[in-house]
Scaffold this active site. Structure first.
Site, mmCIF file in Angstrom:
data_model
loop_
_atom_site.group_PDB
_atom_site.id
_atom_site.type_symbol
_atom_site.label_atom_id
_atom_site.label_comp_id
_atom_site.label_asym_id
_atom_site.label_seq_id
_atom_site.Cartn_x
_atom_site.Cartn_y
_atom_site.Cartn_z
ATOM 1 N N ASP A 23 0.849 -1.195 0.000
ATOM 2 C CA ASP A 23 0.000 0.000 0.000
ATOM 3 C C ASP A 23 0.885 1.246 0.000
ATOM 4 O O ASP A 23 1.770 1.374 0.852
ATOM 5 C CB ASP A 23 -0.885 -0.040 1.250
ATOM 6 C CG ASP A 23 -1.710 1.224 1.422
ATOM 7 O OD1 ASP A 23 -1.980 1.894 0.406
ATOM 8 O OD2 ASP A 23 -2.081 1.529 2.575
ATOM 9 N N ASN A 25 -0.634 4.543 -0.367
ATOM 10 C CA ASN A 25 -1.358 5.781 -0.042
ATOM 11 C C ASN A 25 -2.222 5.670 1.217
ATOM 12 O O ASN A 25 -3.257 6.326 1.340
ATOM 13 C CB ASN A 25 -2.204 6.235 -1.233
ATOM 14 C CG ASN A 25 -3.304 5.231 -1.544
ATOM 15 O OD1 ASN A 25 -3.248 4.081 -1.089
ATOM 16 N ND2 ASN A 25 -4.307 5.651 -2.287
ATOM 17 N N ASP A 27 -4.335 3.574 2.695
ATOM 18 C CA ASP A 27 -5.740 3.192 2.857
ATOM 19 C C ASP A 27 -5.875 1.704 3.201
ATOM 20 O O ASP A 27 -6.969 1.156 3.208
ATOM 21 C CB ASP A 27 -6.563 3.545 1.606
ATOM 22 C CG ASP A 27 -6.087 2.789 0.376
ATOM 23 O OD1 ASP A 27 -5.093 2.034 0.471
ATOM 24 O OD2 ASP A 27 -6.706 2.958 -0.691
ATOM 25 N N ASP A 31 -1.583 -1.201 -3.949
ATOM 26 C CA ASP A 31 -1.861 -0.406 -5.152
ATOM 27 C C ASP A 31 -0.653 -0.388 -6.088
ATOM 28 O O ASP A 31 0.408 -0.928 -5.765
ATOM 29 C CB ASP A 31 -2.273 1.023 -4.749
ATOM 30 C CG ASP A 31 -1.323 1.601 -3.709
ATOM 31 O OD1 ASP A 31 -0.117 1.676 -4.006
ATOM 32 O OD2 ASP A 31 -1.792 1.928 -2.582
ATOM 33 N N ASP A 100 -3.964 -10.151 -16.106
ATOM 34 C CA ASP A 100 -4.981 -11.184 -15.975
ATOM 35 C C ASP A 100 -6.114 -10.860 -16.946
ATOM 36 O O ASP A 100 -6.504 -9.705 -17.073
ATOM 37 C CB ASP A 100 -5.509 -11.192 -14.536
ATOM 38 C CG ASP A 100 -5.628 -12.586 -13.981
ATOM 39 O OD1 ASP A 100 -6.441 -13.352 -14.534
ATOM 40 O OD2 ASP A 100 -4.925 -12.913 -13.011
ATOM 41 N N ASP A 196 -7.904 -16.282 -17.192
ATOM 42 C CA ASP A 196 -8.706 -16.842 -16.109
ATOM 43 C C ASP A 196 -9.707 -17.868 -16.637
ATOM 44 O O ASP A 196 -10.395 -17.615 -17.635
ATOM 45 C CB ASP A 196 -9.465 -15.684 -15.441
ATOM 46 C CG ASP A 196 -10.106 -16.074 -14.118
ATOM 47 O OD1 ASP A 196 -9.376 -16.465 -13.205
ATOM 48 O OD2 ASP A 196 -11.348 -15.974 -14.013
ATOM 49 N N GLU A 238 -5.468 -20.571 -17.479
ATOM 50 C CA GLU A 238 -5.866 -21.303 -16.270
ATOM 51 C C GLU A 238 -6.978 -22.270 -16.665
ATOM 52 O O GLU A 238 -8.028 -21.846 -17.127
ATOM 53 C CB GLU A 238 -6.364 -20.331 -15.195
ATOM 54 C CG GLU A 238 -6.597 -21.048 -13.872
ATOM 55 C CD GLU A 238 -7.698 -20.447 -13.017
ATOM 56 O OE1 GLU A 238 -7.670 -20.652 -11.802
ATOM 57 O OE2 GLU A 238 -8.608 -19.787 -13.558
ATOM 58 N N HIS A 312 -3.075 -17.277 -5.808
ATOM 59 C CA HIS A 312 -3.977 -16.565 -4.897
ATOM 60 C C HIS A 312 -5.216 -17.373 -4.531
ATOM 61 O O HIS A 312 -6.033 -16.903 -3.744
ATOM 62 C CB HIS A 312 -4.386 -15.243 -5.556
ATOM 63 C CG HIS A 312 -5.166 -15.485 -6.819
ATOM 64 N ND1 HIS A 312 -4.592 -16.022 -7.952
ATOM 65 C CD2 HIS A 312 -6.464 -15.310 -7.106
ATOM 66 C CE1 HIS A 312 -5.528 -16.161 -8.880
ATOM 67 N NE2 HIS A 312 -6.670 -15.736 -8.401
ATOM 68 N N ASP A 313 -5.406 -18.539 -5.146
ATOM 69 C CA ASP A 313 -6.552 -19.396 -4.809
ATOM 70 C C ASP A 313 -6.148 -20.574 -3.939
ATOM 71 O O ASP A 313 -7.008 -21.298 -3.432
ATOM 72 C CB ASP A 313 -7.177 -19.988 -6.084
ATOM 73 C CG ASP A 313 -7.781 -18.941 -6.997
ATOM 74 O OD1 ASP A 313 -8.250 -17.902 -6.495
ATOM 75 O OD2 ASP A 313 -7.778 -19.177 -8.221
HETATM 76 O O1 ISL Z 1 -10.358 -21.173 -6.098
HETATM 77 C C1 ISL Z 1 -10.852 -22.206 -6.492
HETATM 78 C C2 ISL Z 1 -11.413 -23.128 -5.593
HETATM 79 O O2 ISL Z 1 -11.011 -22.736 -4.370
HETATM 80 C C3 ISL Z 1 -10.862 -22.586 -7.852
HETATM 81 O O3 ISL Z 1 -11.852 -23.472 -8.138
HETATM 82 C C4 ISL Z 1 -11.018 -21.344 -8.670
HETATM 83 O O4 ISL Z 1 -12.287 -20.835 -8.506
HETATM 84 C C5 ISL Z 1 -10.772 -21.678 -10.088
HETATM 85 O O5 ISL Z 1 -9.451 -22.116 -10.148
HETATM 86 C C6 ISL Z 1 -10.941 -20.456 -10.947
HETATM 87 O O6 ISL Z 1 -10.154 -19.419 -10.472
HETATM 88 C C7 ISL Z 1 -10.141 -18.207 -11.137
HETATM 89 O O7 ISL Z 1 -11.428 -17.729 -11.447
HETATM 90 C C8 ISL Z 1 -12.258 -17.366 -10.353
HETATM 91 C C9 ISL Z 1 -11.537 -16.490 -9.332
HETATM 92 O O8 ISL Z 1 -12.312 -16.426 -8.160
HETATM 93 C C10 ISL Z 1 -10.174 -17.016 -9.000
HETATM 94 O O9 ISL Z 1 -9.532 -16.154 -8.122
HETATM 95 C C11 ISL Z 1 -9.452 -17.170 -10.287
HETATM 96 O O10 ISL Z 1 -8.113 -17.560 -10.121
HETATM 97 C C12 ISL Z 1 -13.400 -16.612 -10.943
HETATM 98 O O11 ISL Z 1 -12.900 -15.572 -11.726
HETATM 99 CA CA CA Z 2 -3.582 1.915 -1.296
#
Ligand code: ISL
Ligand code: CA
Length: 537
Positions: A23, A25, A27, A31, A100, A196, A238, A312-313
């Site tokens: 971050d 700024n 908040d 960013d 993305d 995605d 993905e 991140h998932d």
């Molecule tokens: O995160 C999952 C289960 O925990 C996965 O099934 C995930 O939803 C799947 O891999 C798709 O992910 C992508 O599309 C989603 C988004 O929420 C995820 O962050 C992204 O990586 C919908 O856009």
């Molecule tokens: Ca910020």
């Protein structure tokens, strides 16, 4: 595979989840200017490509994976000129940046959807998927994938949150405006995309073929021809529903539709089969190894792999497949095993300093839509609270989304304001500043590993052969390319154990997380040990 290795095959990719990176700024939300502050840190790791999770305009139901305007940067992240500045700063450091691309769905606040819901004959009606009666398809984020719209008395389809209506890829007009948007970003000079859930754009809802649907190949081909062909870019799709075979076909170097894809079978091995992500079982290392053996061999000569255990998932990998009592050793061991294979390495922010998962006591600390939906669904089904929380601790996406731990100061140096998602309380011990002060830290190990990877062609082009495939604790393999041979060892064991490695006794150690071992018929391997051995033969 011929000997010429493309830049995206040699590249190390670093994923930034902008909300949680830095971050600037005050908040409490990461960013773009915060990212710019940290580019030298990323470069220092040996990164070639940055993948930015979505920064487009979004109501943030799914943290930016719900886009309400593909042409705007969300103000929370900064301005369009901040974005251009970032791209410039990345390029100045001789790195590349991929964005993305979320085109399976938009936000319900996108103008297209707002129009689409107005009437049955609105010009945007067919941008989305509408039906008089719902079918029994479930949303990935719990509940039905169909949502009733009072105004037009039809249901719209959403595989994710109900605030993420699926786009109708059967509509040529929709496809065309999507391609225009993609070309707009590529013409700005970005270096490619992470696409995605791109396995979903071929779906046939009538016949309940959602992932790997009948229109997938033709849609990918059209996308490739209209947007990617002839450009010097990198694309990674993905594809959570695709088999290894199908994935290899799409990345086949003779007619690649995408440079590489994320295939996910290895990350479902700690789930009870067919019961979804929350039903846990212990990882069977033999199955884990068999997965890599299969995908490495399938893509050898034909396709190309993405090497990843985190994003991140996914939960933090040291907490998941490593051992917190051996945090540094196991973080290094997992990296060694993964990044010594053939493919393009992906590092998810914080992985390079061995960040771990969290156990928030109160559900109100969790922000992820998937986690919260699951919590309510399981409560309704009377699943005991303790079991719900254990699943969340193991698998919630918020595990990897807690703010990046930069130092041991307030809010881990991520921000000087209370962050949007709580910092992992272990930031006082685990943070980038400490790790960088430690020559024995995870960061420098990663850096060394990437340097080594780049110095020997065997990492790019060598074949792959498991040693002791049926051993439940040792992940070991050799790779050969011309006269170069490597042996890679990772010990998934909290006890020491003895192995016969006599046949490798004349090899030299290139890298290890402990001390170099003398390989013999009685090699004693310590917990979470890893090493790469090399010889010219
Ligand atoms: O995160 C999952 C289960 O925990 C996965 O099934 C995930 O939803 C799947 O891999 C798709 O992910 C992508 O599309 C989603 C988004 O929420 C995820 O962050 C992204 O990586 C919908 O856009
Ligand atoms: Ca910020």
């Amino acid at each position: 595979m011929n000997d010429s290795v493309k830049w995206w095959q040699k590249a190390v990719v670093y994923q930034i989840y902008p909300l949680s990176f830095k971050d600037s700024n005050h908040d409490g939300i990461g960013d773009i200017l915060g990212i710019i502050e940290k580019l030298d840190y990323i470069k220092n790791l040996g990164v070639d490509v940055i993948w930015l999770s979505p920064i487009y305009q979004s109501p943030m139901e799914d943290n930016g994976y719900d886009i309400s305007d593909y042409y705007q940067i969300d103000p929370v992240f900064g301005t369009f000129s901040d974005f251009l500045q970032l791209l410039k700063e990345v390029h100045l450091r001789d790195m590349k940046m991929i964005m993305d691309l979320v085109v399976n769905h938009t936000s319900d606040e996108h103008i297209w959807f707002k129009e689409s819901k107005k009437s049955l004959d609105n010009p945007y009606r067919d941008y989305y998927i509408w039906k008089d009666k719902p079918t029994d398809i479930s949303s990935v984020f719990s509940g039905s994938a169909w949502e009733f719209d009072e105004n037009t008395k039809q249901y719209y389809f959403h595989l994710f949150s109900k605030k993420q209506p699926d786009l109708n890829w059967q509509n040529p007009k929709l496809r065309q405006v999507i391609y225009e948007m993609i070309n707009y970003w590529l013409n700005l000079g970005i270096d490619g995309f992470r696409l995605d859930v791109i396995d979903l754009i071929g779906k046939d809802i009538e016949h309940v073929q959602i992932g790997n649907g009948p229109f997938l190949d033709q849609n990918l081909k059209e996308l490739y021809d209209t947007c990617f062909k002839g450009r010097n870019i990198m694309t990674v799709g993905e594809m959570p529903t695709l088999s290894i075979q199908k994935a290899a076909q799409i990345t086949n170097q003779n007619a690649p539709l995408l440079n590489m894809i994320f295939q996910f079978e290895h990350l479902s091995l700690d789930e009870i089969p067919k019961r979804g992500k929350w039903m846990l079982q212990k990882l069977d290392l033999i199955e884990f190894k068999a997965y890599f053996d299969k995908i490495q061999k399938t893509n050898f000569n034909h396709g190309w792999n993405s090497l990843f255990l985190s994003n991140h998932d996914q939960p933090r990998v040291v907490s998941r497949f490593g051992n917190l009592s051996y945090r540094k050793e196991s973080a290094k061991m997992l990296a060694t095993i993964l990044y010594s294979m053939q493919g393009t390495p992906y590092v998810y922010q914080g992985e390079e300093i061995g960040m771990t998962g969290v156990r928030f006591q109160n559900i109100s600390e969790y922000k992820d839509v998937e986690t919260l939906n699951m919590y309510h669904e399981f409560l309704d089904k009377k699943v005991p609270m303790k079991d719900i929380m254990e699943s969340i601790y193991a698998k919630s996406r918020d595990n990897s989304r807690t703010p990046m731990q930069w130092n041991n100061q307030l809010y881990a140096g991520f921000s000087d304001e209370n962050p949007w998602l709580m910092v992992n309380p272990n930031y006082k011990e685990i943070n980038a500043t400490f790790d960088l002060e430690d020559q024995d830290g995870v960061f420098f190990f990663y850096k060394k590993l990437f340097e080594i990877r780049k110095s020997y062609t065997v990492f790019d082009l060598g074949d792959f052969n498991l040693i002791y495939p049926k051993d439940a604790f040792l992940f070991a393999y050799t790779r050969k390319y011309k006269e170069q041979l490597i042996l890679v060892i990772g010990h998934f064991n909290n006890q020491e154990a003895e192995y016969d490695l006599e046949e490798f006794k004349d090899m030299d150690c290139l890298l290890t997380n402990k001390s170099s071992l003398k390989l013999s018929n009685k090699t004693m391997i310590s917990p979470y040990y890893c090493a790469i051995y090399y010889k010219n033969h």
